[in-house]
Design a protein around this motif. Structure first.
Motif, PDB file in Angstrom:
ATOM      1  N   CYS A 106      31.784  -5.760  19.842  1.00 35.22           N
ATOM      2  CA  CYS A 106      33.073  -5.237  20.271  1.00 35.22           C
ATOM      3  C   CYS A 106      32.889  -3.829  20.814  1.00 35.22           C
ATOM      4  CB  CYS A 106      34.055  -5.190  19.097  1.00 35.22           C
ATOM      5  SG  CYS A 106      34.559  -6.804  18.492  1.00 35.22           S
ATOM      6  N   THR A 107      33.798  -3.434  21.696  1.00 29.57           N
ATOM      7  CA  THR A 107      33.773  -2.065  22.198  1.00 29.57           C
ATOM      8  C   THR A 107      34.194  -1.125  21.077  1.00 29.57           C
ATOM      9  OG1 THR A 107      36.055  -2.222  22.948  1.00 29.57           O
ATOM     10  CG2 THR A 107      34.338  -2.836  24.536  1.00 29.57           C
ATOM     11  N   ARG A 108      33.994   0.131  21.303  1.00 29.76           N
ATOM     12  CA  ARG A 108      34.328   1.112  20.265  1.00 29.76           C
ATOM     13  C   ARG A 108      35.640   1.838  20.555  1.00 29.76           C
ATOM     14  NH1 ARG A 108      30.019   3.033  16.713  1.00 29.76           N
ATOM     15  NH2 ARG A 108      28.335   1.545  16.938  1.00 29.76           N
ATOM     16  N   GLU A 109      36.516   1.208  21.290  1.00 31.59           N
ATOM     17  CA  GLU A 109      37.817   1.818  21.540  1.00 31.59           C
ATOM     18  C   GLU A 109      38.624   1.879  20.250  1.00 31.59           C
ATOM     19  OE1 GLU A 109      40.899  -0.708  23.444  1.00 31.59           O
ATOM     20  OE2 GLU A 109      39.275  -2.183  23.521  1.00 31.59           O
ATOM     21  N   TRP A 110      39.457   2.891  20.125  1.00 31.41           N
ATOM     22  CA  TRP A 110      40.281   3.030  18.931  1.00 31.41           C
ATOM     23  C   TRP A 110      41.682   2.511  19.242  1.00 31.41           C
ATOM     24  CZ3 TRP A 110      39.859   3.056  14.050  1.00 31.41           C
ATOM     25  CH2 TRP A 110      40.876   3.516  13.218  1.00 31.41           C
ATOM     26  N   ASN A 111      41.940   1.311  18.782  1.00 31.18           N
ATOM     27  CA  ASN A 111      43.233   0.655  18.916  1.00 31.18           C
ATOM     28  C   ASN A 111      43.440  -0.102  17.602  1.00 31.18           C
ATOM     29  OD1 ASN A 111      45.565  -0.572  19.746  1.00 31.18           O
ATOM     30  ND2 ASN A 111      44.582  -1.952  21.207  1.00 31.18           N
ATOM     31  N   PRO A 112      43.738   0.623  16.521  1.00 32.75           N
ATOM     32  CA  PRO A 112      43.671   0.041  15.170  1.00 32.75           C
ATOM     33  C   PRO A 112      44.620  -1.132  14.943  1.00 32.75           C
ATOM     34  CG  PRO A 112      44.767   2.163  15.108  1.00 32.75           C
ATOM     35  CD  PRO A 112      44.274   1.985  16.506  1.00 32.75           C
ATOM     36  N   MET A 113      44.124  -2.077  14.161  1.00 32.98           N
ATOM     37  CA  MET A 113      44.883  -3.239  13.701  1.00 32.98           C
ATOM     38  C   MET A 113      44.695  -3.299  12.186  1.00 32.98           C
ATOM     39  SD  MET A 113      46.026  -4.606  16.517  1.00 32.98           S
ATOM     40  CE  MET A 113      46.457  -6.281  16.211  1.00 32.98           C
ATOM     41  N   THR A 114      45.774  -3.364  11.462  1.00 30.15           N
ATOM     42  CA  THR A 114      45.722  -3.378  10.003  1.00 30.15           C
ATOM     43  C   THR A 114      46.179  -4.738   9.488  1.00 30.15           C
ATOM     44  OG1 THR A 114      46.178  -1.015   9.932  1.00 30.15           O
ATOM     45  CG2 THR A 114      46.553  -2.246   7.906  1.00 30.15           C
ATOM     46  N   VAL A 115      45.414  -5.284   8.566  1.00 35.25           N
ATOM     47  CA  VAL A 115      45.791  -6.550   7.923  1.00 35.25           C
ATOM     48  C   VAL A 115      46.125  -6.252   6.465  1.00 35.25           C
ATOM     49  CG1 VAL A 115      44.440  -8.018   9.459  1.00 35.25           C
ATOM     50  CG2 VAL A 115      43.391  -7.143   7.384  1.00 35.25           C
ATOM     51  N   THR A 116      47.068  -7.010   5.940  1.00 40.31           N
ATOM     52  CA  THR A 116      47.441  -6.872   4.531  1.00 40.31           C
ATOM     53  C   THR A 116      47.549  -8.252   3.902  1.00 40.31           C
ATOM     54  OG1 THR A 116      49.811  -6.917   4.978  1.00 40.31           O
ATOM     55  CG2 THR A 116      48.756  -4.749   4.931  1.00 40.31           C
ATOM     56  N   ALA A 117      47.308  -8.299   2.627  1.00 40.74           N
ATOM     57  CA  ALA A 117      47.535  -9.493   1.806  1.00 40.74           C
ATOM     58  C   ALA A 117      48.184  -9.000   0.518  1.00 40.74           C
ATOM     59  CB  ALA A 117      46.241 -10.223   1.521  1.00 40.74           C
ATOM     60  N   ASP A 118      49.448  -9.335   0.345  1.00 37.66           N
ATOM     61  CA  ASP A 118      50.200  -8.898  -0.834  1.00 37.66           C
ATOM     62  C   ASP A 118      50.789 -10.104  -1.534  1.00 37.66           C
ATOM     63  OD1 ASP A 118      50.110  -6.002  -0.703  1.00 37.66           O
ATOM     64  OD2 ASP A 118      51.282  -6.204   1.135  1.00 37.66           O
ATOM     65  N   GLY A 119      50.704 -10.092  -2.849  1.00 39.21           N
ATOM     66  CA  GLY A 119      51.303 -11.174  -3.614  1.00 39.21           C
ATOM     67  C   GLY A 119      50.646 -11.359  -4.963  1.00 39.21           C
ATOM     68  N   VAL A 120      50.526 -12.628  -5.352  1.00 38.22           N
ATOM     69  CA  VAL A 120      49.982 -12.981  -6.661  1.00 38.22           C
ATOM     70  C   VAL A 120      48.868 -13.996  -6.455  1.00 38.22           C
ATOM     71  CG1 VAL A 120      50.533 -13.999  -8.901  1.00 38.22           C
ATOM     72  CG2 VAL A 120      52.227 -12.607  -7.734  1.00 38.22           C
ATOM     73  N   TRP A 121      47.725 -13.745  -7.088  1.00 38.67           N
ATOM     74  CA  TRP A 121      46.614 -14.687  -7.055  1.00 38.67           C
ATOM     75  C   TRP A 121      46.275 -15.062  -8.484  1.00 38.67           C
ATOM     76  CZ3 TRP A 121      44.356 -18.051  -4.148  1.00 38.67           C
ATOM     77  CH2 TRP A 121      43.126 -18.578  -4.526  1.00 38.67           C
TER      78      TRP A 121
END
Length: 148
Positions: A106-121
């Motif tokens: 991947c290129t090193r451009e800064w275009n952040p993407m954030t993933v989350t996982a919230d809940g109960v496991w």
């Protein structure tokens, strides 16, 4: 005097038992809401992808639900595969699912993407956040959990 007291005590106990039996016969089955007991510990997550450095300040692009117990389901596009990944890695090491595949660049451009996982496991609360440098980093991750 003792025998009168004992007789009254037994009579009172018999009336109380009769009243409880009558109440139990008419409404005890309706007392507990349906679905409150399960053989499985709850396992349900909300998985999201956000454009930005963090989930709080970014724009949510996608969000899905993932239910793993008693069987895979929810709005996740691949619930069975995502649940299998979670079982294999465990929620404590979700970074393994966000790691990039070794055959991608991947290129090193800064275009952040954030993933989350919230809940109960499996009955325990989890909250996971990971920020990729750009969308390519997200799309080249090894797991299907965040491939929404």
């Amino acid at each position: 005097m003792r025998s009168i007291t004992r007789s009254l005590g037994l009579a009172s106990g018999a009336m109380a038992l009769t009243a409880l039996t009558a109440l139990a016969g008419t409404g005890a089955a309706d007392a507990a809401p349906a679905g409150t007991q399960s053989l499985y510990a709850p396992s349900a997550l909300v998985v999201s992808v956000t454009a930005g450095q963090n989930a709080a300040g970014g724009t949510v692009l996608r969000a899905v639900t993932l239910v793993c117990a008693p069987r895979p389901g929810g709005t996740h596009p691949s619930p069975a595969a995502a649940c299998a990944e979670l079982k294999a890695t465990g929620p404590a090491s979700l970074d393994a699912l966000a790691a990039p595949r070794p055959d991608t660049a991947c290129t090193r451009e800064w275009n952040p993407m954030t993933v989350t996982a919230d809940g109960v496991w499996q009955g325990r609360r989890i909250s996971y956040t990971y920020t990729f440098g750009n969308p390519c980093g997200l799309h080249s991750s090894t797991g299907v959990l965040f491939g929404i």
